[in-house]
Design a protein around this motif. Structure first.
Motif, PDB file in Angstrom:
ATOM      1  N   SER A 159      47.886  65.739  19.322  1.00 37.50           N
ATOM      2  CA  SER A 159      48.386  67.200  19.750  1.00 37.50           C
ATOM      3  C   SER A 159      49.757  67.629  19.265  1.00 37.50           C
ATOM      4  N   GLY A 160      50.437  66.522  18.621  1.00 38.37           N
ATOM      5  CA  GLY A 160      52.022  66.552  18.443  1.00 38.37           C
ATOM      6  C   GLY A 160      52.832  66.321  19.513  1.00 38.37           C
ATOM      7  N   ALA A 161      52.360  65.598  20.724  1.00 34.48           N
ATOM      8  CA  ALA A 161      53.217  65.296  21.695  1.00 34.48           C
ATOM      9  C   ALA A 161      54.140  63.764  21.101  1.00 34.48           C
ATOM     10  N   LEU A 162      55.121  63.520  21.631  1.00 36.87           N
ATOM     11  CA  LEU A 162      55.923  62.404  21.215  1.00 36.87           C
ATOM     12  C   LEU A 162      55.252  61.227  22.079  1.00 36.87           C
ATOM     13  N   ALA A 163      55.200  60.008  21.238  1.00 38.51           N
ATOM     14  CA  ALA A 163      54.768  58.970  22.085  1.00 38.51           C
ATOM     15  C   ALA A 163      55.965  58.340  23.075  1.00 38.51           C
ATOM     16  N   GLY A 164      55.944  59.181  24.280  1.00 39.12           N
ATOM     17  CA  GLY A 164      57.100  58.738  25.350  1.00 39.12           C
ATOM     18  C   GLY A 164      56.763  57.156  25.626  1.00 39.12           C
ATOM     19  N   ILE A 165      57.946  56.643  26.011  1.00 40.30           N
ATOM     20  CA  ILE A 165      57.980  55.381  26.419  1.00 40.30           C
ATOM     21  C   ILE A 165      57.455  55.421  28.047  1.00 40.30           C
ATOM     22  N   THR A 166      57.993  56.562  28.600  1.00 43.16           N
ATOM     23  CA  THR A 166      57.430  56.160  30.172  1.00 43.16           C
ATOM     24  C   THR A 166      55.851  56.901  30.274  1.00 43.16           C
ATOM     25  N   ARG A 167      55.573  57.668  29.306  1.00 44.88           N
ATOM     26  CA  ARG A 167      54.117  58.091  29.258  1.00 44.88           C
ATOM     27  C   ARG A 167      53.231  56.802  29.091  1.00 44.88           C
ATOM     28  N   ALA A 168      53.601  55.906  28.212  1.00 45.01           N
ATOM     29  CA  ALA A 168      52.921  54.736  27.825  1.00 45.01           C
ATOM     30  C   ALA A 168      52.731  53.762  29.058  1.00 45.01           C
ATOM     31  N   LEU A 169      53.957  53.606  29.577  1.00 42.58           N
ATOM     32  CA  LEU A 169      54.079  52.719  30.818  1.00 42.58           C
ATOM     33  C   LEU A 169      53.265  53.354  32.018  1.00 42.58           C
ATOM     34  N   VAL A 170      53.117  54.632  31.981  1.00 44.16           N
ATOM     35  CA  VAL A 170      52.219  55.074  33.429  1.00 44.16           C
ATOM     36  C   VAL A 170      50.846  54.876  32.922  1.00 44.16           C
ATOM     37  N   LEU A 171      50.397  55.141  31.560  1.00 44.37           N
ATOM     38  CA  LEU A 171      49.084  54.541  31.129  1.00 44.37           C
ATOM     39  C   LEU A 171      48.804  53.154  31.432  1.00 44.37           C
ATOM     40  N   GLU A 172      49.686  52.364  31.244  1.00 44.39           N
ATOM     41  CA  GLU A 172      49.742  50.693  31.280  1.00 44.39           C
ATOM     42  C   GLU A 172      49.558  50.554  32.798  1.00 44.39           C
ATOM     43  N   TRP A 173      50.634  50.604  33.255  1.00 45.24           N
ATOM     44  CA  TRP A 173      50.839  50.212  34.876  1.00 45.24           C
ATOM     45  C   TRP A 173      49.971  51.020  35.779  1.00 45.24           C
ATOM     46  N   GLY A 174      49.722  52.365  35.616  1.00 45.09           N
ATOM     47  CA  GLY A 174      48.753  52.846  36.396  1.00 45.09           C
ATOM     48  C   GLY A 174      47.360  52.391  36.126  1.00 45.09           C
ATOM     49  N   ALA A 175      46.971  51.844  35.191  1.00 44.44           N
ATOM     50  CA  ALA A 175      45.453  51.152  34.787  1.00 44.44           C
ATOM     51  C   ALA A 175      45.501  49.706  35.526  1.00 44.44           C
ATOM     52  N   GLU A 176      46.747  49.187  35.563  1.00 43.42           N
ATOM     53  CA  GLU A 176      46.869  47.719  35.909  1.00 43.42           C
ATOM     54  C   GLU A 176      46.882  48.021  37.590  1.00 43.42           C
ATOM     55  N   ALA A 177      47.190  49.035  38.071  1.00 46.05           N
ATOM     56  CA  ALA A 177      47.193  49.374  39.650  1.00 46.05           C
ATOM     57  C   ALA A 177      45.920  49.805  39.945  1.00 46.05           C
ATOM     58  N   GLY A 178      45.033  50.189  38.773  1.00 48.86           N
ATOM     59  CA  GLY A 178      43.647  50.531  39.454  1.00 48.86           C
ATOM     60  C   GLY A 178      43.716  52.260  39.650  1.00 48.86           C
ATOM     61  N   LEU A 179      44.642  53.065  39.003  1.00 47.69           N
ATOM     62  CA  LEU A 179      44.606  54.316  38.955  1.00 47.69           C
ATOM     63  C   LEU A 179      43.826  54.871  37.918  1.00 47.69           C
ATOM     64  N   PRO A 180      42.870  55.929  38.203  1.00 51.73           N
ATOM     65  CA  PRO A 180      42.106  56.665  37.182  1.00 51.73           C
ATOM     66  C   PRO A 180      43.267  57.493  36.296  1.00 51.73           C
ATOM     67  N   VAL A 181      43.895  56.630  35.269  1.00 53.50           N
ATOM     68  CA  VAL A 181      44.792  57.611  34.485  1.00 53.50           C
ATOM     69  C   VAL A 181      44.377  57.234  33.200  1.00 53.50           C
TER      70      VAL A 181
END
Length: 288
Positions: free
Chosen positions: A200-222
């Motif tokens: 989409s043109g968005a920056l590959a944010g560090i926090t964005r990536a960790l929310v995707l990784e840690w959210g999935a690890e915690a069982g969140l639908p992200v």
């Protein structure tokens, strides 16, 4: 604490000249940067930030930054800051430019300038955001790169500030939701927490990536959105109360948007759960 700055191997005062007046980072914005979170005097996710700094530099056609030099600068700044005022929470900015060059767009190969600065700061618990009247160009040669050519973001953020907001949310040129001027966006809708795709043109944010990784690890639908799944008009759902919005960045962590275009909106349950997961892990996993 006061601002602590390291430039090219030495600590300098904020009012002291540190770069040449013809440094390409000044004359044409030819440089890249990273802003890292500091927890208790220690840099968070430095390895990831340095990897993105390298990607941005090579994407801009610059030589890969000297990682040892950058790490030495970060260590010197934090050591001085902690010695003066003790461990602190705040931010550390790393800037790498093309160095001294001509007064035009051509650069001198092999020249490079490195500046590192640190300052304490407090993250706001929530955001008031506004829609930008200008799009992000996802086809730009610098799309997805964190460069010092930041004028578009400055103008968009000034527009948001005039509207009483602290962040401007941008579409891209085809009408999809993209990002904020200095943040990634997540939309909570249909029982999921979705973020725009990087194409989409968005920056590959560090926090964005960790929310995707840690959210999935915690069982969140992200997850990342599918193509066309997050049009810019999804923000109408947010102001109508049918969806929720959050921002992520090194200056915000996971921050619910509670006001959009002057309309009070609620923080979503998944957003708050993702925020809790991130806050619980970020100080435990300093270099994830």
């Amino acid at each position: 604490m006061s601002l602590v700055i390291w430039a090219e191997g030495r600590l300098v005062a904020p009012e002291e000249a540190a770069l040449s007046a013809v440094d390409h980072g000044i004359t044409v914005g030819d440089g890249v940067f990273e802003t890292c979170t500091v927890f208790d005097g220690q840099v968070f996710a430095l390895t990831r930030h340095l990897a993105r700094l390298r990607r941005s530099a090579t994407g801009l056609g610059l030589e890969a930054p000297d990682e040892e030099k950058v790490r030495n600068g970060a260590a010197a700044v934090l050591e001085a800051a902690v010695a003066a005022d003790g461990p602190f929470d705040g931010r550390l900015r790393i800037t790498v430019t093309a160095g001294v060059g001509p007064l035009g767009s051509m650069r001198v190969p092999g020249a490079q300038s490195v500046v590192v600065a640190a300052q304490d700061s407090v993250m706001a618990p929530e955001s008031s955001s506004a829609r930008s009247p200008w799009p992000r160009n996802e086809r730009s040669p610098i799309a997805g790169l964190k460069t010092t050519s930041y004028a578009e973001n400055v103008v968009a953020l000034a527009h948001a500030k005039a509207e009483g907001a602290d962040e401007s949310i941008l579409p891209n040129t085809v009408g999809d939701l993209c990002e904020g001027t200095g943040s990634n966006v997540f939309v909570e809708r249909g029982g999921e927490l979705l973020t725009p795709r990087l194409d989409s043109g968005a920056l590959a944010g560090i926090t964005r990536a960790l929310v995707l990784e840690w959210g999935a690890e915690a069982g969140l639908p992200v997850r990342e959105a599918r193509p066309g799944e997050l049009p810019f008009s999804v923000l109408d759902e947010v102001t109508a109360g049918a969806a929720h919005l959050a921002l992520t960045s090194s200056g915000r962590n996971v921050q619910p948007v509670t006001r959009l275009d002057g309309v009070e909106v609620a923080a979503g349950e998944l957003t708050l759960a993702a925020r809790d997961v991130f806050e619980n892990l970020c100080r435990e996993r300093l270099d994830p």
